[in-house]
Design an enzyme around this catalytic site. Structure first.
Site, PDB file in Angstrom:
ATOM      1  N   LYS A   3       0.819  -1.218   0.000  1.00  0.00           N
ATOM      2  CA  LYS A   3       0.000   0.000   0.000  1.00  0.00           C
ATOM      3  C   LYS A   3       0.849   1.263   0.000  1.00  0.00           C
ATOM      4  CE  LYS A   3      -4.397  -1.497   1.980  1.00  0.00           C
ATOM      5  NZ  LYS A   3      -5.369  -1.254   3.049  1.00  0.00           N
ATOM      6  N   LYS A  33      -5.236 -10.869  -6.606  1.00  0.00           N
ATOM      7  CA  LYS A  33      -6.404 -11.025  -5.749  1.00  0.00           C
ATOM      8  C   LYS A  33      -7.568 -10.136  -6.205  1.00  0.00           C
ATOM      9  CE  LYS A  33      -6.492  -8.946  -1.812  1.00  0.00           C
ATOM     10  NZ  LYS A  33      -6.507  -8.397  -0.451  1.00  0.00           N
ATOM     11  N   LYS A  63     -11.054  -4.457  -3.932  1.00  0.00           N
ATOM     12  CA  LYS A  63     -11.816  -3.216  -4.091  1.00  0.00           C
ATOM     13  C   LYS A  63     -11.033  -2.195  -4.895  1.00  0.00           C
ATOM     14  CE  LYS A  63     -13.850  -3.582   0.458  1.00  0.00           C
ATOM     15  NZ  LYS A  63     -13.448  -3.450   1.853  1.00  0.00           N
TER      16      LYS A  63
HETATM   17  P1  AMP Z   1     -10.880  -5.893   2.775  1.00  0.00           P
HETATM   18  O1  AMP Z   1     -11.687  -5.839   1.532  1.00  0.00           O
HETATM   19  O2  AMP Z   1      -9.414  -5.840   2.503  1.00  0.00           O
HETATM   20  O3  AMP Z   1     -11.348  -4.946   3.849  1.00  0.00           O
HETATM   21  O4  AMP Z   1     -11.090  -7.357   3.358  1.00  0.00           O
HETATM   22  C1  AMP Z   1     -12.180  -7.745   4.167  1.00  0.00           C
HETATM   23  C2  AMP Z   1     -12.182  -9.241   4.374  1.00  0.00           C
HETATM   24  O5  AMP Z   1     -12.388  -9.927   3.128  1.00  0.00           O
HETATM   25  C3  AMP Z   1     -10.868  -9.802   4.935  1.00  0.00           C
HETATM   26  O6  AMP Z   1     -11.155 -10.868   5.813  1.00  0.00           O
HETATM   27  C4  AMP Z   1     -10.147 -10.279   3.727  1.00  0.00           C
HETATM   28  O7  AMP Z   1      -9.215 -11.287   4.016  1.00  0.00           O
HETATM   29  C5  AMP Z   1     -11.299 -10.811   2.867  1.00  0.00           C
HETATM   30  N1  AMP Z   1     -10.969 -10.731   1.441  1.00  0.00           N
HETATM   31  C6  AMP Z   1     -10.699  -9.592   0.726  1.00  0.00           C
HETATM   32  N2  AMP Z   1     -10.432  -9.877  -0.561  1.00  0.00           N
HETATM   33  C7  AMP Z   1     -10.546 -11.233  -0.668  1.00  0.00           C
HETATM   34  C8  AMP Z   1     -10.387 -12.151  -1.756  1.00  0.00           C
HETATM   35  N3  AMP Z   1     -10.083 -11.735  -2.985  1.00  0.00           N
HETATM   36  N4  AMP Z   1     -10.576 -13.466  -1.495  1.00  0.00           N
HETATM   37  C9  AMP Z   1     -10.896 -13.898  -0.265  1.00  0.00           C
HETATM   38  N5  AMP Z   1     -11.063 -13.089   0.796  1.00  0.00           N
HETATM   39  C10 AMP Z   1     -10.885 -11.772   0.608  1.00  0.00           C
END
Ligand code: AMP
Ligand code: TRP
Length: 327
Positions: free
Chosen positions: A112, A194, A197
């Site tokens: 980041k 991955k 967002k």
């Molecule tokens: P974030 O979007 O980074 O706030 O992630 C929120 C939750 O979703 C966390 O537990 C991440 O590990 C999970 N997560 C985010 N992106 C993925 C993805 N592509 N595959 C699986 N889990 C995800």
């Protein structure tokens, strides 16, 4: 005694099927058998620039989405991180026992901070310590997250162990709960990165609130591998990713789906997947639309969540302060 579960998501954008599969789908199951806290981590969100008005709206969007996905506010405690000041308070105390070098090794920070053009702020560097505070305040047993959060849970465990060693047994050392198969959903446009967002290519990410046509289009345009077989294999990253998504939403095993599509074309498989996703996302979209405008209802859930959360976190914080000689 019920197990304590804690997890959170940043209100920094529309939630996508990776968030659902990696995190929320597990939460929905766990809420029945545990004392569950599901946090909207707005203090983490501001470690990158946010528009204040938009952020306020996104917090409510996220609360409505949690509920639309099946989090039941009668079973689980949904709250906003910034509405419980114990979180940044404990983060400060933990800062004072956190090795600088360990934070420098965090891969999420490295990724980041590279993306930030005008220099990195101290909050982004400190992000994992705030996350440790979130978790340790509730004497959490298990943290259901996707695989990308593994390193952050490890530093949380290290800090808990260090605190207990230096000051006497005070906080529970939590375990990460990571579903192997589904913990990493990849971009539909690039199966080596991955689903996220912040992906620059919106076609790579299916948001939970994407409309029927958009979902169908994104699945239809998803990249595929060479060959024609629909099987999960290391040399077939794109199809493997689509199979994983199918498997979670259909609640069938990969083998069953491979069998169902044996001899069929990629196009047929994609059509089946798009229909499946739309069938599963429809009730989520509907529920979301029916509650999102009811700000009073959402506020009440978040107020109750924050007040319950505080009643629990304040006990841990008091003990930590006393052990450190504060107050
Ligand atoms: P974030 O979007 O980074 O706030 O992630 C929120 C939750 O979703 C966390 O537990 C991440 O590990 C999970 N997560 C985010 N992106 C993925 C993805 N592509 N595959 C699986 N889990 C995800
Ligand atoms: N860092 C997590 C993410 O980006 C969000 C988060 C913050 C979290 N605090 C947490 C997850 C505590 C689990 C437990 O996905």
């Amino acid at each position: 005694m019920k197990k304590v579960i804690f997890s959170g998501i940043q209100p920094s954008g529309n939630l996508h099927i990776g968030n659902y599969v990696g995190a929320i789908a597990q939460w929905v199951k766990l809420q029945n058998e545990s004392e569950a806290f599901f946090c909207i981590v707005d203090l983490h969100a501001i470690t990158v620039p946010q528009d204040p008005e938009t952020l306020r709206e996104k917090v409510l969007d996220t609360a409505a989405l949690y509920i639309a996905c099946g989090i039941d506010p009668k079973k689980a405690h949904i709250f906003v991180q910034s509405e419980n000041p114990d979180h940044p308070y404990l983060a400060w105390l933990l800062n004072c026992i956190t090795p600088f070098g360990q934070l420098e090794r965090m891969t999420q920070f490295k990724d980041k901070s590279k993306k930030q053009q005008e220099g990195t702020n101290a909050g982004l560097f400190d992000y994992p310590v705030l996350m440790a505070a979130d978790i340790l305040l509730y004497q959490t047993d298990e943290v259901p997250v996707g695989e990308d959060q593994k390193q952050h849970i490890e530093i949380t465990r290290d800090l808990a162990e260090k605190f207990n060693r230096d000051f006497g047994q005070t906080v529970k050392v939590p375990e990460a709960l990571i579903q192997n198969e589904t913990s990493r959903i990849m971009s539909l446009q690039n199966p080596t990165s991955k689903m996220s967002k912040s992906d620059n290519d919106p076609m790579g990410t299916i948001n939970l609130l994407d409309g029927v046509e958009i979902v169908s289009e994104k699945v239809a345009k998803a990249v595929t591998d060479s060959g024609t077989e629909i099987v999960k294999r290391e040399d077939k990253l794109a199809i493997s990713n689509l199979l994983t998504i199918h498997s979670v939403f259909s609640e069938s095993s990969i083998q069953e789906i491979e069998k169902e599509y044996k001899g069929k074309s990629y196009a047929e498989f994609k059509k089946g997947l798009a229909d499946l996703l739309n069938k599963k996302l429809d009730p989520i979209r509907e529920k979301y639309n029916s509650i999102r405008e009811d700000v009073k209802f959402l506020r009440q859930i978040l107020d109750e969540g924050a007040s319950y959360a505080r009643s629990k976190s304040s006990k841990t914080l008091r003990e930590v302060r006393v052990k450190m000689g504060l107050g």
